[in-house]
Design an enzyme around this catalytic site. Structure first.
Site, PDB file in Angstrom:
ATOM      1  N   GLN A 258     -33.817  24.945   3.135  1.00  0.00           N
ATOM      2  CA  GLN A 258     -34.337  25.013   4.500  1.00  0.00           C
ATOM      3  C   GLN A 258     -35.721  24.376   4.581  1.00  0.00           C
ATOM      4  OE1 GLN A 258     -34.612  29.003   6.145  1.00  0.00           O
ATOM      5  NE2 GLN A 258     -34.802  28.223   8.250  1.00  0.00           N
TER       6      GLN A 258
ATOM      7  N   ASP B  16     -29.848  15.188  14.937  1.00  0.00           N
ATOM      8  CA  ASP B  16     -30.782  15.242  13.813  1.00  0.00           C
ATOM      9  C   ASP B  16     -31.394  13.856  13.653  1.00  0.00           C
ATOM     10  OD1 ASP B  16     -31.862  15.240  11.073  1.00  0.00           O
ATOM     11  OD2 ASP B  16     -30.823  17.152  10.869  1.00  0.00           O
ATOM     12  N   ILE B  17     -32.711  13.763  13.663  1.00  0.00           N
ATOM     13  CA  ILE B  17     -33.341  12.425  13.617  1.00  0.00           C
ATOM     14  C   ILE B  17     -33.364  11.816  12.208  1.00  0.00           C
ATOM     15  CG2 ILE B  17     -34.713  12.577  15.731  1.00  0.00           C
ATOM     16  CD1 ILE B  17     -37.130  13.317  14.022  1.00  0.00           C
TER      17      ILE B  17
ATOM     18  N   HIS C  91     -30.906  27.384  12.404  1.00  0.00           N
ATOM     19  CA  HIS C  91     -30.131  26.258  12.951  1.00  0.00           C
ATOM     20  C   HIS C  91     -28.913  25.995  12.080  1.00  0.00           C
ATOM     21  CE1 HIS C  91     -33.098  24.573  10.155  1.00  0.00           C
ATOM     22  NE2 HIS C  91     -32.158  23.688   9.846  1.00  0.00           N
ATOM     23  N   PHE C  92     -27.940  25.359  12.695  1.00  0.00           N
ATOM     24  CA  PHE C  92     -26.694  24.981  12.016  1.00  0.00           C
ATOM     25  C   PHE C  92     -26.564  23.466  12.075  1.00  0.00           C
ATOM     26  CE2 PHE C  92     -26.192  29.197  13.715  1.00  0.00           C
ATOM     27  CZ  PHE C  92     -25.463  29.894  12.764  1.00  0.00           C
ATOM     28  N   HIS C  93     -26.196  22.864  10.952  1.00  0.00           N
ATOM     29  CA  HIS C  93     -25.921  21.423  10.902  1.00  0.00           C
ATOM     30  C   HIS C  93     -24.435  21.187  11.157  1.00  0.00           C
ATOM     31  CE1 HIS C  93     -29.687  20.225   8.674  1.00  0.00           C
ATOM     32  NE2 HIS C  93     -29.655  21.505   8.361  1.00  0.00           N
TER      33      HIS C  93
HETATM   34  P1  AMP Z   1     -33.051  22.308   7.188  1.00  0.00           P
HETATM   35  O1  AMP Z   1     -33.301  21.731   5.840  1.00  0.00           O
HETATM   36  O2  AMP Z   1     -31.734  22.983   7.331  1.00  0.00           O
HETATM   37  O3  AMP Z   1     -34.209  23.180   7.624  1.00  0.00           O
HETATM   38  O4  AMP Z   1     -32.938  21.076   8.155  1.00  0.00           O
HETATM   39  C1  AMP Z   1     -33.850  20.701   9.120  1.00  0.00           C
HETATM   40  C2  AMP Z   1     -33.255  19.481   9.764  1.00  0.00           C
HETATM   41  O5  AMP Z   1     -33.989  19.179  10.905  1.00  0.00           O
HETATM   42  C3  AMP Z   1     -33.288  18.234   8.867  1.00  0.00           C
HETATM   43  O6  AMP Z   1     -31.978  17.718   8.730  1.00  0.00           O
HETATM   44  C4  AMP Z   1     -34.195  17.270   9.620  1.00  0.00           C
HETATM   45  O7  AMP Z   1     -33.743  15.963   9.522  1.00  0.00           O
HETATM   46  C5  AMP Z   1     -34.106  17.809  11.034  1.00  0.00           C
HETATM   47  N1  AMP Z   1     -35.277  17.573  11.861  1.00  0.00           N
HETATM   48  C6  AMP Z   1     -36.577  17.789  11.543  1.00  0.00           C
HETATM   49  N2  AMP Z   1     -37.373  17.514  12.597  1.00  0.00           N
HETATM   50  C7  AMP Z   1     -36.545  17.147  13.612  1.00  0.00           C
HETATM   51  C8  AMP Z   1     -36.762  16.746  14.964  1.00  0.00           C
HETATM   52  N3  AMP Z   1     -37.991  16.674  15.496  1.00  0.00           N
HETATM   53  N4  AMP Z   1     -35.686  16.429  15.715  1.00  0.00           N
HETATM   54  C9  AMP Z   1     -34.431  16.483  15.184  1.00  0.00           C
HETATM   55  N5  AMP Z   1     -34.168  16.865  13.928  1.00  0.00           N
HETATM   56  C10 AMP Z   1     -35.203  17.182  13.149  1.00  0.00           C
END
Ligand code: AMP
Length: 143
Positions: A100, A37-38, A106-108
């Site tokens: 979201q 995650d960036i 996706h899963f964190h």
């Molecule tokens: P969510 O709120 O569960 O939809 O989380 C989306 C996640 O994706 C967030 O933690 C962002 O930091 C991460 N994210 C968004 N764009 C990118 C990317 N290009 N590469 C890696 N992580 C990303």
């Protein structure tokens, strides 16, 4: 956006799956891709992204849901071995009101350490070299 909306195939994770956007990958197979995650909430925060084009867990096929959670477990084990956190949080958000922001399932996987507060969701962009080093280390512990 509503919980039951149309899948947008131009979302950032769809582009990463297609190879049209960069990612610091840890693992990839026919079911899912895992990458850093960036905007990490803690060091080693990574994501497991099933390849099926589904907006959220409710849209995902049962077969892919079962296979995806196996990848989540595999990555969580590698994170544990690589970074030796005191705990690991696994989260998955469905719909904007639930937190979201990217509308591809996706899963964190978020490692936690005693007395280290969690960073803000979508907070500060990480150093890419540090993320790449973490990804290499986690990948080296995959079985
Ligand atoms: P969510 O709120 O569960 O939809 O989380 C989306 C996640 O994706 C967030 O933690 C962002 O930091 C991460 N994210 C968004 N764009 C990118 C990317 N290009 N590469 C890696 N992580 C990303």
């Amino acid at each position: 956006m509503s919980l039951s909306g149309t899948y947008d195939d131009q979302n950032i994770f769809a582009k990463i799956i297609a190879g049209d956007a960069p990612a610091i990958k840890i693992f990839e197979d026919d079911v899912a891709v895992a990458f850093m995650d960036i905007f990490p909430q803690s060091p080693g925060h990574c994501l497991v992204v099933p390849k099926e084009p589904a907006r959220n867990l409710l849209d995902l096929s049962e077969d892919m849901a079962a296979k995806a959670i196996q990848r989540v477990q595999k990555l969580a084990r590698a994170v544990e071995a690589a970074l030796q956190p005191d705990g690991i949080v696994v989260t998955q958000f469905n719909g904007a009101p639930a937190g979201q922001t990217v509308f591809h399932i996706h899963f964190h996987i978020i490692p936690r350490w005693e007395d280290v507060p969690l960073g803000r969701h979508g907070g500060k962009q990480a150093d890419m070299d540090e993320l790449a080093a973490q990804a290499r280390k986690i990948a080296s512990f995959l079985d």
